[in-house]
Design a protein around this motif. Sequence first.
Motif, PDB file in Angstrom:
ATOM      1  N   SER A  80       1.071   3.381  18.879  1.00 39.54           N
ATOM      2  CA  SER A  80       0.907   2.198  17.682  1.00 39.54           C
ATOM      3  C   SER A  80       0.473   2.847  16.481  1.00 39.54           C
ATOM      4  O   SER A  80       1.155   2.432  15.411  1.00 39.54           O
ATOM      5  N   TRP A  81      -0.364   3.785  16.419  1.00 34.52           N
ATOM      6  CA  TRP A  81      -0.866   4.253  15.254  1.00 34.52           C
ATOM      7  C   TRP A  81       0.498   5.174  14.575  1.00 34.52           C
ATOM      8  O   TRP A  81       0.532   4.944  13.083  1.00 34.52           O
ATOM      9  N   ASP A 128       2.241   4.315  10.885  1.00 40.64           N
ATOM     10  CA  ASP A 128       2.401   5.548   9.854  1.00 40.64           C
ATOM     11  C   ASP A 128       3.888   5.553   9.421  1.00 40.64           C
ATOM     12  O   ASP A 128       4.231   5.479   8.187  1.00 40.64           O
ATOM     13  N   VAL A 129       4.853   5.653  10.444  1.00 47.00           N
ATOM     14  CA  VAL A 129       6.068   5.676  10.017  1.00 47.00           C
ATOM     15  C   VAL A 129       6.698   4.507   9.269  1.00 47.00           C
ATOM     16  O   VAL A 129       7.448   4.631   8.348  1.00 47.00           O
ATOM     17  N   VAL A 130       6.328   3.314   9.795  1.00 47.61           N
ATOM     18  CA  VAL A 130       6.674   2.166   8.937  1.00 47.61           C
ATOM     19  C   VAL A 130       6.244   2.083   7.480  1.00 47.61           C
ATOM     20  O   VAL A 130       6.939   1.643   6.545  1.00 47.61           O
ATOM     21  N   GLY A 135      13.988   9.565  -0.690  1.00 50.20           N
ATOM     22  CA  GLY A 135      14.581   9.102   0.445  1.00 50.20           C
ATOM     23  C   GLY A 135      14.774  10.418   1.510  1.00 50.20           C
ATOM     24  O   GLY A 135      14.854   9.979   2.721  1.00 50.20           O
ATOM     25  N   GLY A 136      14.860  11.480   0.878  1.00 47.78           N
ATOM     26  CA  GLY A 136      15.097  12.644   1.950  1.00 47.78           C
ATOM     27  C   GLY A 136      13.585  12.782   2.808  1.00 47.78           C
ATOM     28  O   GLY A 136      13.816  13.532   3.895  1.00 47.78           O
ATOM     29  N   MET A 137      12.659  12.263   2.333  1.00 45.99           N
ATOM     30  CA  MET A 137      11.264  12.584   3.032  1.00 45.99           C
ATOM     31  C   MET A 137      10.950  11.482   4.105  1.00 45.99           C
ATOM     32  O   MET A 137       9.790  11.198   4.704  1.00 45.99           O
ATOM     33  N   ARG A 138      11.854  10.417   4.225  1.00 48.33           N
ATOM     34  CA  ARG A 138      11.497   9.246   4.841  1.00 48.33           C
ATOM     35  C   ARG A 138      12.130   9.443   6.332  1.00 48.33           C
ATOM     36  O   ARG A 138      12.915   9.955   6.583  1.00 48.33           O
ATOM     37  N   TYR A 139      11.283   9.187   7.449  1.00 53.07           N
ATOM     38  CA  TYR A 139      11.368   9.057   8.820  1.00 53.07           C
ATOM     39  C   TYR A 139      11.562   7.724   9.610  1.00 53.07           C
ATOM     40  O   TYR A 139      10.895   6.707   8.909  1.00 53.07           O
TER      41      TYR A 139
END
Length: 233
Positions: free
Chosen positions: A137-138, A142-144, A154-158
């Motif tokens: 969940s943690w 963090d990803v969201v 944009g290139g650093m988003r996961y």
Amino acid sequence: MASSAVELLGFSLSLLGLVGTLVATLLPHWRRTAHVGPDILTAVSHTKGLWMECVWHSTGTFQCQAHRSQLALPPDLRAARALMVTSCSLSVLACGMAAVGMRCTRCAEGSPAKASAAVSGGTVFIVAGLLCLVPVSWSTNDVVTDFYSPVLPGGMRYELGQALYLGFASALLTVLGGALLCTAGRCCGHRAPSQPGSLRNAPSCGTPAAYEGNHGPSLASASHGGYRLSDYV
């Protein structure tokens, strides 16, 4: 019979949760590159996990590199490692405890502690599932949060990786299986164990003391037709 089936179902679900937690811990698919925006190169894809980072190329080749330094890792990644490893260890311990306490096994058969072992194993399974749920969940949060952050390019988003989905499913299976084991173990523990010799050793109700043994009745107490023999003398 129904309690044994519930115990077997709970143990099977918890075992599946253990396998899924172990696979999710080892997979490097906790984060994967988000191909959004006009400046994203789809020829290369990155994935990050707890133990390594991998790069996939459009040519079909991929390279993985393990995290070499433990101290150089961010604190959230180190905490996620510790929680996932602890969850797997507790699940293995719970498997042994539940195997001893289940009624379909011969371990500690006839002992009053057998039901307590099943309940203890189910409780440890629940704790292990919650420990697996915390880092998953943690990491998802963090990803969201990073994905919708306007500061990051944009290139650093996961995006969410497959290991996070597997971690959620494994945690739920482990908690559900542990709850079933606890329920079946408590139902079994509330039943009083039957003693084969209790009925045999119990005194018969309404048996006069005069008829114990093979002694015949005395003439003074014998009766015929409701009259005592002394009335005829």
